[in-house]
Each structure stands twice: as C-alpha cells, then as structure tokens.
Write an enzyme that holds these catalytic residues in place. Structure first.
Site, PDB file in Angstrom:
ATOM      1  N   LYS A 157       0.845  -1.201   0.000  1.00 19.71           N
ATOM      2  CA  LYS A 157       0.000   0.000   0.000  1.00 19.71           C
ATOM      3  C   LYS A 157       0.874   1.242   0.000  1.00 19.71           C
ATOM      4  CE  LYS A 157      -3.976   2.031   2.471  1.00 19.71           C
ATOM      5  NZ  LYS A 157      -4.903   1.882   3.621  1.00 19.71           N
ATOM      6  N   SER A 195      -9.777   1.955   2.584  1.00 19.87           N
ATOM      7  CA  SER A 195      -8.870   2.681   1.725  1.00 19.87           C
ATOM      8  C   SER A 195      -7.843   1.793   1.010  1.00 19.87           C
ATOM      9  CB  SER A 195      -8.134   3.746   2.525  1.00 19.87           C
ATOM     10  OG  SER A 195      -7.319   3.162   3.513  1.00 19.87           O
ATOM     11  N   SER A 244     -10.044  -0.316   6.796  1.00 19.89           N
ATOM     12  CA  SER A 244      -9.437  -0.206   5.463  1.00 19.89           C
ATOM     13  C   SER A 244      -8.731  -1.445   4.935  1.00 19.89           C
ATOM     14  CB  SER A 244      -8.459   0.962   5.431  1.00 19.89           C
ATOM     15  OG  SER A 244      -9.169   2.138   5.213  1.00 19.89           O
TER      16      SER A 244
END
Ligand code: GLN
Length: 445
Positions: A52, A127, A151
């Site tokens: 990420k 996210s 997330s």
C-alpha cells in the site's frame, strides 16, 4: 517475478491497482536470489508482494495517493519493509488507496480509480482498495494494507479475499504515514488464511522505533491452523445484523454461523449496545488525530509547495489548499473543530469517554466467548461514483470501526456472494489472540 510483471501488465489495465512498479530492482533481486539460493527458513523468500502506498519504501515513491506527496522518494524503509526484505520478499510495486487512507472506496486517490476485481463498474472498497484488487485479480498472492477504521477488512470483503487487521501494537507503525495514530495498523491481504498467517508472522514484533508496538512474544500464527473450532464459543452480536445490513449479506452470515455450528462451535446471539456509537466516536477521534498528524505537510518540510506565493503564510495556505483533496480537508476541518477550546469537552473528550464504553462492551463479551462474528460491511461493493454523500460513505464503516476503537484484531474472509458480489465474514478476537482467529478462519474457508 518476471511472470508477475507480465500478469500485472495484462491485468492491471482493467483494475488499475498499482501506482508504481519496482520492476528493475525486483528483477535484479530475483536474479540475485536465483544465484545465491534462498534460505529455506524464509518461507516468503522470492514471493512477489505489493505494498500500500502509505507504507514508506526506500527508493520507491510513496505518495499516500496524495498530490501532496506526488514526488516523495523516501530515503528509509518502514519497519515492515525491513522485515519483509530480511525474508527476501520481492516488492513489485506500490498500490493505490484513498488519499492518506481517508475513505472507503479508493475514490479519493489523487491519481487513479482502482476498480473491483469482480466487477469493474464497482468500487474496490478502501482505503486499501489497490491492495485488495491486486490480490483478488491474481496479480500478486499477497499485499500489505493498513486499517484505521476498516481499510483492510472492508476492501478484502468487497474483493473476496482474506484481510487481517492485527491487534493494535502487534505490528510496528514506523514508516506508516500516520492517519489516526491510536488506531492505525498495518496488516496482510491474501487469498488464503494460511498465507495471511505467514505474512503476519513476518511483519509482527516489537520495534523500538514505535513506542506503541508491543513487547509481547509473537507466536507462530500458522501453527494451530488445523485445530478446528470444536467447542469454540462464538458470539454473534445482534447489532451486527441490524438495520442497514442488506438481507443477502445477513443470509450469508447466518449461513456462516450454521457452518461453524456444523464444525462443532457454539454460536450464540449477544449484544454490544455501545457499538452503534462507534461511528461518531471514530469520526471525531480519527479526524482529530489526522488534523494533528497532517500538520507536517506545510509546503516547507514535505512534499508539494505552491509557487505563486507572497509570504510564509501564503506558502502554507496555498500548498495545503492545492496539495490536499476535498476529503482530507474535510477531516482536517472536522478534527480541528473538535479539538478547539470551545468544543473539546463536548466532542473530543466525550468521544474518548464513549470509546471506553465500547472497549468495555467487547471485554464483557470476551469473558464468555472466544470470538465474535458478523458481517464485515453492511452491503457488497457499491457502484463507482454512486456514493456522493460523505456521511453515507462513513456509515459503511459501522461494523469495522468498533474493532479499531478497542484495538482488537479483526479478520475478513470470503463468505459467499450477494447479488453476484463477494460478502465478507468478519471474525474478531481478544487482544493478541490472532492465532485463534486464524484457526477459525482456516476451519471455515
Ligand atoms: N473508511 C474509514 C475512513 O474513511 C476507514 C479508513 C481506514 O481504515 N484507513 O476513515
């Protein structure tokens, strides 16, 4: 590794999960490993993984999907990256996300729109939407995400993969671009429960560079995978199947409860009366922490700097106005408001008090039960561009947020489909009992 890049080139056109590829260095490292041979104790050696983009990677851009950090090329690694490198994992690239991890659909990214791996008209969740879509579309077998209010778990649910938010303190936050420091955790996203346990083994442990990381001994999370759930007591909070949870999602979770019973577990309905206050508490506390954490992006020390400026204040105002997107600005304003002198007692302080009640709710359940189960999200993935009201978007997090507020470990794993889209089953364990969660997840999958 070569094959992985070929797959990415073929499949990422459709899902657009990657923000940056690390092709030259990844291939060089793979070649090196071919030459030197791998250490058989490193079970992840040579495995290509995606990361990420809010996890700091030395020499590889790290943007948090924000214009503010568009050209940020870090000179150091997050602790999790040092740990993966020590295992000879191969970092293939950086994955798209909501800007600064604020969002639930990856639509607030400043750079591109990642799509759901199953249906490209749907959001991948967020996210960590890029981390989920990359795994679900078969581009990488594992990725790292981060979870402050859901997330990791929610995009895992939307894409039909396994996502784990470890206990707060299990994994070092050093080098994770901070959103809400009292809740942020890094965790693995994989196709299977076992893979997930192996990645968590690699990234866990105390770190002197993160004073909230736990000194607790890290067990081998894969050790008891096949012990089953016979005799396990699993609580199903009635609030987790309440209003707003889609009927098909409910059905999938009730079918999961039945499966656990067939496997020998005892499933009972319980109540978590304070969990419904999780949403307002989280959005006050997370925004407050974010407003403080994001002060460092001032156009001087970090990232984007506006150039048409008259004086110092103008540098701050213009750089932040131009560098941050709307959702980030909304959180900064909300947080600044709830921390200000006139409102602190009514908002931030009150939220802290209710947070304690939510923690006590969970503690009471875990006196009698081994695990809690429920859906990860009230609905499957929604359409791209469909959710325009931020408050409606926030409400999607109602089932994941209480877990972050209490610092507990949580897992989402595939539990069938609703209207052709994956449904996530959420398992929640007491602090530092991730192994129990993996054991139940392995029995279920
Ligand atoms: N969707 C939640 C938010 O927007 C959670 C985000 C996260 O866990 N990073 O804050």
């Amino acid at each position: 590794t070569k094959q992985t890049f070929a797959t990415i080139k073929e499949r990422d056109e459709k899902v657009e999960a990657f923000l940056a590829l690390n092709e030259d260095k990844a291939l060089a490292k793979a070649r090196q490993l071919d030459q030197d041979g791998i250490d058989v104790n490193n079970v992840l050696a040579g495995i290509p993984m995606g990361i990420k983009d809010n996890i700091v990677t030395e020499g590889l851009t790290t943007t948090a999907a924000s214009k503010m950090l568009a050209n940020f090329n870090p000179i150091y690694n997050a602790t999790v990256m040092d740990k993966l490198n020590a295992q000879d994992v191969i970092t293939v690239g950086k994955l798209n996300m909501d800007e600064f991890a604020m969002g639930g659909s990856t639509e607030t990214s400043a750079f591109k729109q990642t799509k759901n791996a199953w249906d490209q008209t749907k959001v991948p969740g967020g996210s960590s939407g890029g981390s989920a879509a990359a795994v679900a579309s078969g581009q990488v077998v594992a990725s790292l995400g981060s979870d402050t209010g859901g997330s990791i778990r929610q995009p895992a649910a939307y894409n039909g993969i396994v996502g784990v938010k470890p206990t707060y303190g299990r994994v070092s936050r050093f080098g994770l671009i901070a959103f809400a420091s009292s809740m942020d955790q890094i965790g693995p996203m994989t196709r299977t429960v076992k893979d997930n346990a192996l990645v968590l083994n690699a990234i866990s442990g105390h770190d002197s560079r993160d004073f909230t990381s736990s000194p607790k001994q890290v067990p081998d999370f894969s050790k008891d995978l096949d012990k089953g759930v016979k005799g396990m007591k699993i609580a199903l909070p009635k609030e987790f199947l309440g209003e707003g949870v889609q009927a098909e999602v409910k059905d999938a979770i009730l079918a999961a409860a039945k499966k656990f019973e067939e496997l020998g577990a005892i499933v009972e309905e319980v109540s978590l009366p304070y969990s419904k206050y999780g949403l307002p508490v989280y959005y006050i506390m997370a925004s407050s922490e974010a407003s403080s954490n994001l002060q460092r992006f001032d156009g001087i020390r970090y990232g984007y700097r506006a150039d048409d400026v008259k004086n110092l204040e103008d540098v701050y105002v213009k750089s932040r106005s131009q560098g941050f997107g709307d959702e980030v600005k909304r959180r900064i304003m909300l947080g600044t408001f709830s921390l200000s002198a006139g409102t602190y007692d009514a908002y931030f302080k009150k939220a802290g008090q209710v947070r304690t009640l939510i923690c006590q709710d969970f503690a009471r359940i875990f006196e009698k039960y081994d695990l809690i189960m429920g859906p990860t999200a009230p609905t499957p993935a929604f359409g791209l561009g469909e959710e325009t009201d931020p408050v409606v978007m926030y409400a999607n997090d109602i089932l994941t947020i209480p877990v972050n507020l209490a610092g507990l470990p949580g897992m989402s794993l595939p539990a069938g489909f609703a209207n052709g889209l994956p449904v996530g089953l959420q398992l929640i364990a007491p602090h530092f009992e991730e192994a129990r969660m993996y054991q139940a997840g392995f029995a279920f999958e």
